[in-house]
Scaffold this motif. Structure first.
Motif, PDB file in Angstrom:
ATOM      1  N   LYS A 443     -90.284  11.476  42.250  1.00  0.00           N
ATOM      2  CA  LYS A 443     -89.793  10.638  43.338  1.00  0.00           C
ATOM      3  C   LYS A 443     -88.320  10.920  43.610  1.00  0.00           C
ATOM      4  CE  LYS A 443     -92.820   6.827  41.895  1.00  0.00           C
ATOM      5  NZ  LYS A 443     -92.846   5.417  41.433  1.00  0.00           N
ATOM      6  N   VAL A 444     -87.966  10.905  44.889  1.00  0.00           N
ATOM      7  CA  VAL A 444     -86.558  10.932  45.272  1.00  0.00           C
ATOM      8  C   VAL A 444     -86.137   9.513  45.615  1.00  0.00           C
ATOM      9  CG1 VAL A 444     -84.840  11.772  46.914  1.00  0.00           C
ATOM     10  CG2 VAL A 444     -86.668  13.285  46.167  1.00  0.00           C
ATOM     11  N   THR A 445     -85.142   9.016  44.906  1.00  0.00           N
ATOM     12  CA  THR A 445     -84.643   7.662  45.136  1.00  0.00           C
ATOM     13  C   THR A 445     -83.206   7.727  45.599  1.00  0.00           C
ATOM     14  OG1 THR A 445     -86.076   6.829  43.364  1.00  0.00           O
ATOM     15  CG2 THR A 445     -84.298   5.391  44.112  1.00  0.00           C
ATOM     16  N   ARG A 446     -82.896   6.960  46.619  1.00  0.00           N
ATOM     17  CA  ARG A 446     -81.517   6.870  47.112  1.00  0.00           C
ATOM     18  C   ARG A 446     -80.914   5.550  46.643  1.00  0.00           C
ATOM     19  NH1 ARG A 446     -80.006   5.878  53.304  1.00  0.00           N
ATOM     20  NH2 ARG A 446     -80.465   3.757  52.600  1.00  0.00           N
ATOM     21  N   PHE A 447     -79.754   5.659  45.976  1.00  0.00           N
ATOM     22  CA  PHE A 447     -79.084   4.479  45.446  1.00  0.00           C
ATOM     23  C   PHE A 447     -77.841   4.168  46.273  1.00  0.00           C
ATOM     24  CE2 PHE A 447     -81.510   5.974  41.815  1.00  0.00           C
ATOM     25  CZ  PHE A 447     -81.983   4.790  41.250  1.00  0.00           C
ATOM     26  N   ALA A 448     -77.725   2.915  46.665  1.00  0.00           N
ATOM     27  CA  ALA A 448     -76.513   2.420  47.317  1.00  0.00           C
ATOM     28  C   ALA A 448     -75.642   1.746  46.265  1.00  0.00           C
ATOM     29  CB  ALA A 448     -76.870   1.431  48.425  1.00  0.00           C
ATOM     30  N   LYS A 449     -74.327   1.892  46.418  1.00  0.00           N
ATOM     31  CA  LYS A 449     -73.387   1.290  45.475  1.00  0.00           C
ATOM     32  C   LYS A 449     -73.069  -0.140  45.903  1.00  0.00           C
ATOM     33  CE  LYS A 449     -71.225   5.799  44.703  1.00  0.00           C
ATOM     34  NZ  LYS A 449     -69.971   6.594  44.827  1.00  0.00           N
ATOM     35  N   GLU A 450     -73.358  -1.078  45.034  1.00  0.00           N
ATOM     36  CA  GLU A 450     -73.094  -2.482  45.312  1.00  0.00           C
ATOM     37  C   GLU A 450     -72.410  -3.092  44.103  1.00  0.00           C
ATOM     38  OE1 GLU A 450     -76.713  -4.379  46.368  1.00  0.00           O
ATOM     39  OE2 GLU A 450     -77.035  -3.151  48.169  1.00  0.00           O
ATOM     40  N   SER A 451     -71.136  -3.428  44.269  1.00  0.00           N
ATOM     41  CA  SER A 451     -70.315  -3.943  43.160  1.00  0.00           C
ATOM     42  C   SER A 451     -70.370  -2.951  42.008  1.00  0.00           C
ATOM     43  CB  SER A 451     -70.800  -5.333  42.738  1.00  0.00           C
ATOM     44  OG  SER A 451     -70.675  -6.235  43.815  1.00  0.00           O
ATOM     45  N   THR A 455     -78.341   0.106  43.704  1.00  0.00           N
ATOM     46  CA  THR A 455     -79.577  -0.451  44.235  1.00  0.00           C
ATOM     47  C   THR A 455     -80.377   0.660  44.878  1.00  0.00           C
ATOM     48  OG1 THR A 455     -78.478  -2.572  44.653  1.00  0.00           O
ATOM     49  CG2 THR A 455     -80.575  -2.167  45.771  1.00  0.00           C
ATOM     50  N   GLY A 456     -81.580   0.935  44.346  1.00  0.00           N
ATOM     51  CA  GLY A 456     -82.353   2.088  44.782  1.00  0.00           C
ATOM     52  C   GLY A 456     -83.445   1.761  45.779  1.00  0.00           C
ATOM     53  N   SER A 457     -83.766   2.761  46.622  1.00  0.00           N
ATOM     54  CA  SER A 457     -84.899   2.676  47.541  1.00  0.00           C
ATOM     55  C   SER A 457     -85.592   4.032  47.570  1.00  0.00           C
ATOM     56  CB  SER A 457     -84.442   2.284  48.949  1.00  0.00           C
ATOM     57  OG  SER A 457     -83.516   3.227  49.460  1.00  0.00           O
ATOM     58  N   LEU A 458     -86.917   4.041  47.631  1.00  0.00           N
ATOM     59  CA  LEU A 458     -87.686   5.282  47.591  1.00  0.00           C
ATOM     60  C   LEU A 458     -87.450   6.091  48.859  1.00  0.00           C
ATOM     61  CD1 LEU A 458     -89.846   6.994  46.103  1.00  0.00           C
ATOM     62  CD2 LEU A 458     -91.573   5.723  47.405  1.00  0.00           C
TER      63      LEU A 458
END
Length: 580
Positions: A443-451, A455-458
């Motif tokens: 799976k490729v997961t994209r993570f956003a930086k929060e604090s 936080t990942g999304s597929l």
């Protein structure tokens, strides 16, 4: 007397989510040096973008900012108007390409509008592309700036005066907040729609700027329409709390002594003078003696070499681009950049990353990180260790990597931790814009930086991703598989892609390296003891090999300088350097 003006600035930007179907943004762009500030001035920008899709706000904003900065300040054109038009054209083309090729957004037509101004001395140069608004307030009167249009571009220029106010905004902002209302009421950014942005500039005399540093840019006045809205008396209140950036300028004086005589004369003890025609025979005689002595010396050295059985050979370069014909005397001396065992006899280096002024190498067995200046190679170990350190990255000039605890970003200046995210969800990892991408369990997961968390999304999932060995992102996703093949994904879909050209077959490649600022993608083809570069369509452009195969018999990792001019190859415990 000419004056340089500086601007108090207020930016009004909407509060938007990370991914939206359209947004607006304003920002200020300053050059890196005072020399560029004097030559090119500062940029003030407002743009908006929209379409029937979703845009990554951080990515688009960074592309517009960075490309405007580079295209404008690196331009050799002395005309600010032409420099701005060229810079905006490049931004428009890149944003359009991003909309059609990005891994983040789907293929769509977009609407892109921008207004940019360059404050150069006491003159403001304005260029608009598409639809935007610009106003001038002088002595209480507010009038639209009248521009000359050509195609989608329009431009104006003129002298700005002390206490003038210039307003740039998007069309949608001007509809809800016309200038007379804007300058009399406070507007919370939370009330702005996502396509509303504005930049207000109030100009004052820069007292740190001396008359000797002023260049006259002309006195073309800003054209204004005849209709005059009501006088605004409260405009100054908006700027009362804004700090003014100031710069200290140093005078640079160069003295050149003029040549006043054509004939050359030599003065001896302040009295005797010899004309040049009397000196030539003496010089010729001295030159003849020198040549004779040099020839005799070379004969003597040759005799010694013949007696001892030694021969003098011309030095050969360590690395050459295989598609270029280079004469031996033209080949650069590309000896090993550094032997890492000189720093640590026990080192087992695994990865390398290259920055503007430095190089970083890591050892994943010990968790150590080593750094060196590029100009004077000498690696030193950092004081901290990061067990399991891997996926070494150049993140906008900072050091990014994963370790057993998660994802970290260090400052290159002192190796202090700038960002630290604890997670166990990371596998093969890269970064793009302000996001972290990882491939794990197919799976490729994209993570956003929060604090302090990710936080990942597929993003995608298939067999290619399950076999990923390394990957890089340059708008598209380039995945190096365990079987040595390279696959490409754009907008979440697999492209028809294969390496082509001379010797396209890879043999046990170790790493793939891609970057949005690079023209090419690079692969460390370890089994073939080479590095290859190919374009975004897969055509191999160059092949790099050492002059002896045994020198590159253990390629572990590669790095490319941010300007894409120098390649560094980590093989065994040595680093080799060659020009691209």
């Amino acid at each position: 007397m000419l004056k340089k003006l500086t601007a108090k600035v207020q930016q009004l930007n909407p509060v938007v989510e990370d991914s939206v179907n359209g947004f607006a943004k304003s920002f200020i762009i300053e050059p890196e040096s005072q020399d560029l500030l004097l030559k090119k001035g500062s940029l003030y920008v407002v743009f908006d973008i929209s379409g029937n899709t979703r845009f990554e706000v951080g990515l688009i904003s960074n592309v517009v900012h960075d490309m405007l900065h580079d295209a404008y300040y690196q331009s050799d054109n002395i005309s600010p108007i032409q420099s701005l038009e060229k810079a905006i054209t490049e931004v428009r083309d890149r944003v359009t390409q991003l909309a059609n090729e990005s891994i983040i957004i789907e293929r769509q037509e977009i609407d892109f509008n921008i207004v940019a101004g360059a404050l150069w001395g006491n003159v403001m140069y304005v260029v608009q592309y598409g639809s935007s608004k610009s106003y001038l307030m002088r002595t209480g009167d507010i009038r639209p700036i009248s521009t000359t249009s050509e195609g989608n571009f329009s431009a104006a220029s003129g002298v700005v005066k002390d206490d003038d106010v210039i307003i740039f905004s998007t069309n949608e902002f001007a509809k809800d907040f016309p200038p007379d209302r804007l300058l009399t009421v406070a507007i919370p950014e939370s009330q702005l729609a996502q396509n509303q942005a504005c930049l207000l500039m109030k100009f004052i005399i820069d007292t740190n700027f001396t008359q000797n540093e002023i260049v006259d840019f002309g006195n073309e006045a800003i054209k204004i329409k005849k209709d005059t809205p009501k006088v605004i008396t409260n405009a100054g209140k908006i700027f009362s709390k804004i700090k003014i950036p100031s710069f200290k300028h140093k005078k640079r004086v160069e003295t050149v002594k003029p040549v006043t005589e054509i004939g050359l004369k030599l003065k001896v003890q302040g009295k005797l003078k010899f004309k040049i025609q009397y000196i030539i025979p003496v010089l010729a005689l001295a030159l003849g003696i020198s040549i004779f002595a040099t020839l005799q010396n070379r004969k003597a050295k040759s005799a010694i070499n013949n007696q001892t059985g030694t021969t003098t050979q011309q030095a050969e370069s360590e690395v050459v681009a295989m598609d270029e014909t280079i004469k031996p005397e033209e080949q650069p001396d590309n000896t090993a950049f550094y032997e890492l065992k000189l720093t640590d006899p026990q080192i087992q280096p695994t990865e390398i990353a290259v920055f503007s002024d430095s190089i970083v190498v890591v050892d994943d067995t010990t968790g150590k990180l080593y750094t060196s200046a590029r100009a004077t190679p000498k690696f030193t170990a950092g004081t901290q260790t990061y067990p399991g350190i891997r996926n070494l990255l150049n993140i906008k000039g900072q050091i990014g990597f994963t370790d057993n605890q998660g994802y970290k970003v260090l400052k290159t200046s002192d190796l202090s931790v700038a960002e630290d995210y604890k997670t166990t969800e990371l596998g093969v990892t890269s970064a793009y814009a302000d996001f972290v991408y990882t491939i794990k369990d197919g799976k490729v997961t994209r993570f956003a930086k929060e604090s302090n968390k990710l936080t990942g999304s597929l993003w995608g999932q298939n067999q290619d991703m399950a076999e990923a060995k390394s990957f890089g992102i340059s708008y598209s996703l380039f995945i190096l598989k365990n079987d040595g093949n390279v696959v490409k994904y754009t907008s979440g879909e697999k492209n028809s892609f294969a390496l082509s050209g001379e010797n396209p077959k890879l043999n046990n490649p170790a790493q793939i390296l891609a970057d949005v600022d690079f023209d090419y993608v690079y692969v460390a083809d370890s089994g073939n003891k080479r590095v290859v570069s190919f374009d975004k369509n897969g055509k191999i452009m160059k092949e790099y090999k050492a002059d002896r195969e045994d020198k590159w018999n253990d390629i572990k990792s590669i790095g490319v300088s941010p300007d894409e001019k120098t390649l560094y190859v980590l093989t065994g415990t040595r680093i080799y350097e060659t020009a691209l």
